[in-house]
Design a protein around this motif. Structure first.
Motif, PDB file in Angstrom:
ATOM      1  N   TRP A  83      17.838  -3.265  -4.267  1.00 58.37           N
ATOM      2  CA  TRP A  83      17.341  -1.918  -4.549  1.00 58.37           C
ATOM      3  C   TRP A  83      16.031  -2.051  -5.326  1.00 58.37           C
ATOM      4  N   ASP A  84      15.010  -1.374  -4.866  1.00 59.70           N
ATOM      5  CA  ASP A  84      13.688  -1.497  -5.483  1.00 59.70           C
ATOM      6  C   ASP A  84      13.115  -0.100  -5.676  1.00 59.70           C
ATOM      7  N   LEU A  85      12.968   0.307  -6.921  1.00 62.03           N
ATOM      8  CA  LEU A  85      12.490   1.657  -7.231  1.00 62.03           C
ATOM      9  C   LEU A  85      11.043   1.631  -7.699  1.00 62.03           C
ATOM     10  N   SER A  86      10.207   0.958  -6.929  1.00 63.52           N
ATOM     11  CA  SER A  86       8.789   0.836  -7.282  1.00 63.52           C
ATOM     12  C   SER A  86       7.993   2.035  -6.778  1.00 63.52           C
ATOM     13  N   LEU A  87       6.917   2.309  -7.495  1.00 60.31           N
ATOM     14  CA  LEU A  87       5.982   3.372  -7.113  1.00 60.31           C
ATOM     15  C   LEU A  87       4.696   2.730  -6.620  1.00 60.31           C
ATOM     16  N   VAL A  88       3.663   3.525  -6.505  1.00 61.43           N
ATOM     17  CA  VAL A  88       2.406   3.037  -5.928  1.00 61.43           C
ATOM     18  C   VAL A  88       1.795   1.936  -6.804  1.00 61.43           C
ATOM     19  N   PHE A 137       6.749  15.347 -11.218  1.00 60.63           N
ATOM     20  CA  PHE A 137       7.501  14.661 -12.280  1.00 60.63           C
ATOM     21  C   PHE A 137       8.988  14.656 -11.956  1.00 60.63           C
ATOM     22  N   TYR A 138       9.525  15.798 -11.559  1.00 61.60           N
ATOM     23  CA  TYR A 138      10.950  15.883 -11.262  1.00 61.60           C
ATOM     24  C   TYR A 138      11.305  15.087 -10.004  1.00 61.60           C
ATOM     25  N   GLN A 139      10.493  15.175  -8.976  1.00 61.93           N
ATOM     26  CA  GLN A 139      10.763  14.408  -7.761  1.00 61.93           C
ATOM     27  C   GLN A 139      10.705  12.899  -8.032  1.00 61.93           C
ATOM     28  N   THR A 140       9.754  12.508  -8.872  1.00 67.97           N
ATOM     29  CA  THR A 140       9.622  11.085  -9.186  1.00 67.97           C
ATOM     30  C   THR A 140      10.836  10.578  -9.942  1.00 67.97           C
ATOM     31  N   LEU A 141      11.364  11.392 -10.838  1.00 62.63           N
ATOM     32  CA  LEU A 141      12.572  10.985 -11.561  1.00 62.63           C
ATOM     33  C   LEU A 141      13.765  10.863 -10.618  1.00 62.63           C
ATOM     34  N   VAL A 142      13.867  11.759  -9.649  1.00 63.42           N
ATOM     35  CA  VAL A 142      14.938  11.649  -8.663  1.00 63.42           C
ATOM     36  C   VAL A 142      14.809  10.328  -7.914  1.00 63.42           C
ATOM     37  N   GLY A 143      13.577   9.949  -7.576  1.00 67.05           N
ATOM     38  CA  GLY A 143      13.358   8.753  -6.785  1.00 67.05           C
ATOM     39  C   GLY A 143      13.465   7.463  -7.558  1.00 67.05           C
ATOM     40  N   ALA A 144      13.065   7.463  -8.823  1.00 65.41           N
ATOM     41  CA  ALA A 144      12.894   6.183  -9.536  1.00 65.41           C
ATOM     42  C   ALA A 144      13.730   6.037 -10.803  1.00 65.41           C
ATOM     43  N   TRP A 145      14.590   6.989 -11.111  1.00 67.46           N
ATOM     44  CA  TRP A 145      15.385   6.889 -12.347  1.00 67.46           C
ATOM     45  C   TRP A 145      16.434   5.785 -12.230  1.00 67.46           C
ATOM     46  N   PRO A 146      16.618   4.957 -13.282  1.00 66.80           N
ATOM     47  CA  PRO A 146      15.950   4.995 -14.594  1.00 66.80           C
ATOM     48  C   PRO A 146      14.580   4.324 -14.543  1.00 66.80           C
ATOM     49  N   ILE A 147      13.647   4.901 -15.273  1.00 66.13           N
ATOM     50  CA  ILE A 147      12.279   4.389 -15.307  1.00 66.13           C
ATOM     51  C   ILE A 147      11.766   4.480 -16.730  1.00 66.13           C
ATOM     52  N   ASP A 156       0.796  -1.227   0.000  1.00 66.41           N
ATOM     53  CA  ASP A 156       0.000   0.000   0.000  1.00 66.41           C
ATOM     54  C   ASP A 156       0.828   1.277   0.000  1.00 66.41           C
ATOM     55  N   THR A 157       2.140   1.180   0.140  1.00 69.03           N
ATOM     56  CA  THR A 157       2.941   2.395   0.217  1.00 69.03           C
ATOM     57  C   THR A 157       2.937   3.134  -1.120  1.00 69.03           C
ATOM     58  N   LYS A 158       3.026   4.448  -1.022  1.00 66.61           N
ATOM     59  CA  LYS A 158       2.990   5.278  -2.228  1.00 66.61           C
ATOM     60  C   LYS A 158       4.283   5.181  -3.030  1.00 66.61           C
ATOM     61  N   ARG A 159       5.366   4.908  -2.309  1.00 67.41           N
ATOM     62  CA  ARG A 159       6.681   4.744  -2.952  1.00 67.41           C
ATOM     63  C   ARG A 159       7.479   3.733  -2.143  1.00 67.41           C
ATOM     64  N   SER A 160       8.349   3.001  -2.788  1.00 70.52           N
ATOM     65  CA  SER A 160       9.179   2.040  -2.064  1.00 70.52           C
ATOM     66  C   SER A 160      10.151   2.779  -1.160  1.00 70.52           C
ATOM     67  N   GLU A 161      10.734   2.046  -0.222  1.00 68.02           N
ATOM     68  CA  GLU A 161      11.678   2.644   0.718  1.00 68.02           C
ATOM     69  C   GLU A 161      12.874   3.256   0.006  1.00 68.02           C
ATOM     70  N   ASP A 162      13.338   2.618  -1.085  1.00 63.69           N
ATOM     71  CA  ASP A 162      14.512   3.129  -1.787  1.00 63.69           C
ATOM     72  C   ASP A 162      14.189   4.406  -2.565  1.00 63.69           C
ATOM     73  N   VAL A 163      12.981   4.491  -3.114  1.00 62.77           N
ATOM     74  CA  VAL A 163      12.558   5.730  -3.763  1.00 62.77           C
ATOM     75  C   VAL A 163      12.475   6.847  -2.735  1.00 62.77           C
ATOM     76  N   ARG A 164      11.894   6.556  -1.583  1.00 64.10           N
ATOM     77  CA  ARG A 164      11.766   7.578  -0.542  1.00 64.10           C
ATOM     78  C   ARG A 164      13.136   8.046  -0.057  1.00 64.10           C
TER      79      ARG A 164
END
Length: 885
Positions: A734-739, A636-646, A587-595
């Motif tokens: 390392w897991d860069l998953s989103l919601v 968009f920019y924050q998500t790229l910081v958290g999950a790049w490459p995506i 249920d988390t909005k972002r994985s721990e590594d993205v956060r």
């Protein structure tokens, strides 16, 4: 109670069933996991990818392989010496077609169904047209127009009759077919059919006995009539042909079809009416999930029969209870569950707000770990970054930085547009209460509605737990109610202040006699308002630092001090030492590594602000006029910081979902195609812009290694703090998953097996050397998980519920960048934080208890006394010290 040492959450579905799960158990055992923590495994709606839409509490999911596959899975667990924790769903069921036999029977027989008491339905609706009927908001248009268009049709299935609408089907009440059977009996001269018609006419009389006996008698009678009619149609085809011909005539005549439908125990309506008129309690705003009255002892026994049988057989060691805040009386539920499963480890998906604690009278081990996730995660947010990030967010988006304002606004919107039927139901109850009070009976329905809605919008927590029937309310809950009422009073000076006093007195059980139904339902609605208004709306609208927008968190709280963390751990060890600890969940909005990546922005607000300005200027040519809006661009920019490459596809799907959840420019129910097309065009063009992506990668180059150290630190805290650590599937790398559904993508266990084997031939230095590699898959994290879980398995007494928790303090100029604690006498955890601003570790020392210690992650011996941090972190960036000898 024998709690797990550690759990590993698996999301089971048709693509990853029991047999697939059994195939990775040896890997999980090697990793050090003691218990597999399964998503719901009972029969769910077809195609379910999560299992929370249960349709049958008495069957194992066929899509998971059914009972035989479950037994095979269980056998493999036992072979490896592992156990099982099971996610259960007591609050609601899915109501899809005839697959949910309880709901189908309720639609067919209404208040005479033996399952009618199972569901939270308001049969005594204020409007006569809905009395003793269930409103079903499924039609594409007004019911009359749908009938005229010929999209509804009645069909015979053996001895039963159903209504068809596209892929939907609904049962026809048996007694509503009496007139038709009588006519056909007259035409064919069938005495048997005439007898069945008379039996249908008298069918309601069989339910005359009060309680379950009457309902069961009604059920037996109507089933007998159905079987006899089916047999008659088989033995006398002319009767079947006459019945089917008559049905074709009814379907061709809108007037006759409408009259037949008006005699049903439900009323079909256009889907938009759900927001205002729904007569059954839903799971939040999902019309296809109906509330279950598990507070009834028979309903509890029936819905938990299979689960409790597994518990008694020793096949299930722990239970995770989904969404207890939706229940009528969670405390009563847990008492009943504990009585049925006295030796079982039980945790609740209870979402606690900052400073809120779990009710002490719940006989459970604790929560599912969202509280730990936000407290521990907050350690990696630099409070010095709050002011500059406020300025950046306000300047770039023009939006308010006060989260409380946004939260109230979004909760009010949800209560008006989505949960209106729930508020209307409360208003109707409050009207009845006021009618019996001469000082309050002259308030209009509108005034009562507004006061109720405003008080719910001002509620600071998910809900309170008053037991109105028993006249019990905790002082803590009474204070919460008073806070909410006072806030609502201040916001609505147009309403009589004495009305708010009266509402407070009702909710705190001061009014006699206690109006129990209003109080109990009010508590359920506040939980829904918080979930929909905050988790599913405000968290997608308030985007200052999105790593703080997490389930159980408060985006308005910017960072957690080391003292706060130690306080939480000490209190947890004292109150719920066996609670679950989580850092990523389904249920988390972002994985721990993205956060952890996005957290780092709080340490470098100036560089971040410059990057955003540069990127926005360069991407201006990709915009379509004013779209996408500045908030979405900032996300968009924050998500790229958290999950790049995506990938482009993942990113577009994610941002589209975020935009719809925010409900500002588009939504799930009213999609704005032009806005969504502009968003997709912007994302696609930006990702194809090499100048932009090159700049992004240059910005991330120094950030990612620091974020990875933060991830290791967070992981080690979870694995060693008071409680039972849980790993979400795949998060050992390392897991860069989103919601969701992004975080429910298939996990590559072949790679994980290979890397686990690779660990055996690598030194700590070789492992940590991978930290900065762009293509590093996560060996350092896997190493931390495996070595720590092996330590827990070898020495469970070091992490038990009876060991002391002691903070350890660090001295030196960067002391605030180190978190350390001791469990009992034999294990010490030391991790860094805020590394972008920490600098070097010169003159930073830890006072380690006397004795000889060994670092479990490097094999280094460390003598007690004053320990320099620099050499402690020189070979691996986090440390787990075990007393040697």
């Amino acid at each position: 109670m024998n709690p797990p040492s550690s759990t590993y959450r698996l999301q089971l579905h048709a693509g990853f069933n029991f047999d697939a799960a059994a195939g990775i158990l040896d890997y999980l055992r090697e990793l050090g996991i003691s218990h597999v923590y399964c998503s719901p495994i009972l029969q769910a709606a077809p195609g379910s990818t999560h299992g929370y839409d249960v349709v049958d509490y008495h069957r194992v999911s066929e899509e998971l392989g059914g009972e035989q596959a479950r037994v095979r899975f269980l056998g493999k667990l036992r072979e490896l010496g592992m156990g099982q924790v099971l996610d259960i769903v007591p609050n609601h069921m899915a109501i899809t077609g005839s697959r949910n036999s309880w709901w189908w029977d309720t639609l067919e027989n209404g208040i005479f169904s033996r399952y009618a008491p199972y569901f939270d339905i308001e049969w005594n609706a204020p409007e006569e047209r809905l009395r003793n009927k269930i409103l079903l908001p499924v039609l594409e248009d007004h019911s009359g127009r749908v009938i005229e268009a010929g999209k509804l049709a009645v069909e015979r299935r053996g001895g039963a009759f159903v209504l068809r609408y596209h892929e939907h089907s609904f049962p026809i009440a048996p007694e509503s077919m009496t007139e038709l059977l009588q006519d056909i009996a007259g035409q064919t001269g069938s005495a048997e059919l005439a007898f069945l018609a008379d039996a249908l006419l008298r069918l309601p009389e069989t339910a005359a006995d009060s309680g379950w006996a009457g309902l069961n008698a009604h059920h037996r009678s109507k089933e007998t009539i159905r079987e006899l009619l089916a047999r008659l149609c088989t033995e006398q085809p002319e009767i079947a042909e006459a019945l089917d011909a008559a049905l074709r005539d009814i379907n061709a005549d809108p007037g006759r079809l409408d009259r037949l439908l008006m005699r049903q125990n439900y009323r079909l309506s256009r889907w938009q009416s759900a927001a205002r008129e729904l007569a059954y309690r839903r799971f939040f705003d999902i019309n296809s999930l109906v509330g279950v009255r598990v507070e009834d002892e028979q309903v509890f026994a029936d819905s938990h029969e299979l689960i409790i049988k597994w518990v008694h057989r020793g096949e299930v060691d722990g239970l995770r209870v989904d969404h207890p805040d939706g229940l009528h009386d969670p405390g009563q539920y847990f008492e009943r569950l504990r009585a049925a499963a006295p030796d079982t480890w039980i945790v609740a998906e209870k979402i606690l707000q900052p400073e809120e604690v779990l009710p002490e009278n719940w006989p459970i081990a604790g929560t599912t770990g969202y509280d730990f996730m936000n407290v521990a995660g907050g350690l990696f947010v630099d409070p010095h970054g709050e002011a500059p990030l406020n300025e950046l967010y306000r300047g770039f988006t023009g939006e308010p930085v006060d989260f409380a304002t946004v939260m109230h606004e979004k909760k009010s919107m949800v209560l008006r547009d989505i949960l209106g039927s729930d508020v209307n139901r409360l208003t109707a109850l409050l009207v009845q209460i006021c009618e019996d009070q001469r000082d309050y009976r002259d308030y209009t329905r509108h005034e009562l509605h507004e006061a109720t809605r405003e008080t719910i919008a001002c509620f600071p927590v998910y809900r309170t737990y008053a037991r109105a029937e028993a006249g019990e309310i905790l002082e803590m809950d009474a204070q919460i109610v008073s806070r909410a009422v006072e806030a609502a009073r201040d916001l609505r000076p147009d309403l009589d202040s004495r009305l708010f006093d009266f509402l407070r007195d009702i909710l705190t059980l001061r009014v006699k006699p206690v109006e129990s139904e209003f109080v109990m339902r009010f508590q359920q609605v506040t939980a829904s308002a918080m979930a929909k208004g905050v988790e599913d709306t405000a968290f997608y609208s308030y985007l200052r630092l999105v790593s703080l927008n997490e389930v159980g968190g408060s985006p308005g709280k910017f960072g957690v001090s080391i003292e706060e963390f130690h306080k939480w751990c000490s209190e947890t060890q004292a109150r719920q030492p066996l609670t679950m600890l989580a850092t990523s969940t389904h249920d988390t909005k972002r994985s721990e590594d993205v956060r952890c990546r996005i957290h780092v922005l709080s340490e470098i607000p100036a560089a971040w602000g410059e990057a955003v300005a540069r990127w926005s200027e360069g991407n201006a040519r990709h915009r379509s006029g004013e779209w996408p809006d500045r908030k979405m661009e900032y996300l968009f920019y924050q998500t790229l910081v958290g999950a790049w490459p995506i990938s482009r596809e993942r990113l577009i799907n994610y941002l589209r979902k975020c935009a719809r959840e925010a409900k500002e420019h588009t939504s799930w129910t009213e999609q704005n195609a032009a806005y969504e097309e502009a968003l997709e065009k912007f994302v696609s063009a930006a990702l194809e812009d090499s100048d932009f992506t090159g700049s992004l990668e240059n910005f991330l180059a120094p950030l990612v290694p620091m974020a990875r150290v933060g991830s290791l630190a967070l992981t080690l805290l979870k694995l060693t703090a008071p409680g039972v650590p849980d790993l979400y599937q795949g998060s050992e790398l390392w897991d860069l998953s989103l919601v969701d559904p992004d975080n429910r993508r298939p996990v590559d266990y072949d790679t994980r097996r290979r890397l686990l084997c690779e660990l055996e031939r690598l030194s700590p230095e070789e492992i940590v050397a991978r930290m900065g590699a762009p293509m590093d898959e996560g060996l350092p994290k896997l190493w931390t998980v495996r070595e720590t879980l092996r330590t827990r398995a070898a020495h469970p007494e070091w992490f038990g519920s009876d060991v002391a928790y002691r903070p350890l303090w660090v001295a030196g100029p960067k002391a605030a960048s180190v978190v350390a604690f001791q469990r009992g006498d034999d294990i010490v955890t030391v991790v860094p934080r805020l590394l972008m601003s920490a600098g070097n570790w010169e003159e930073v020392n830890l006072e380690l208890p006397e004795g000889n210690w060994r670092n479990q992650l490097t094999g280094d011996d460390v003598p007690g006394g004053k320990v320099e941090i620099a050499p402690l972190f020189s070979r691996f960036p986090v440390a787990l010290l075990a007393r040697s000898g």
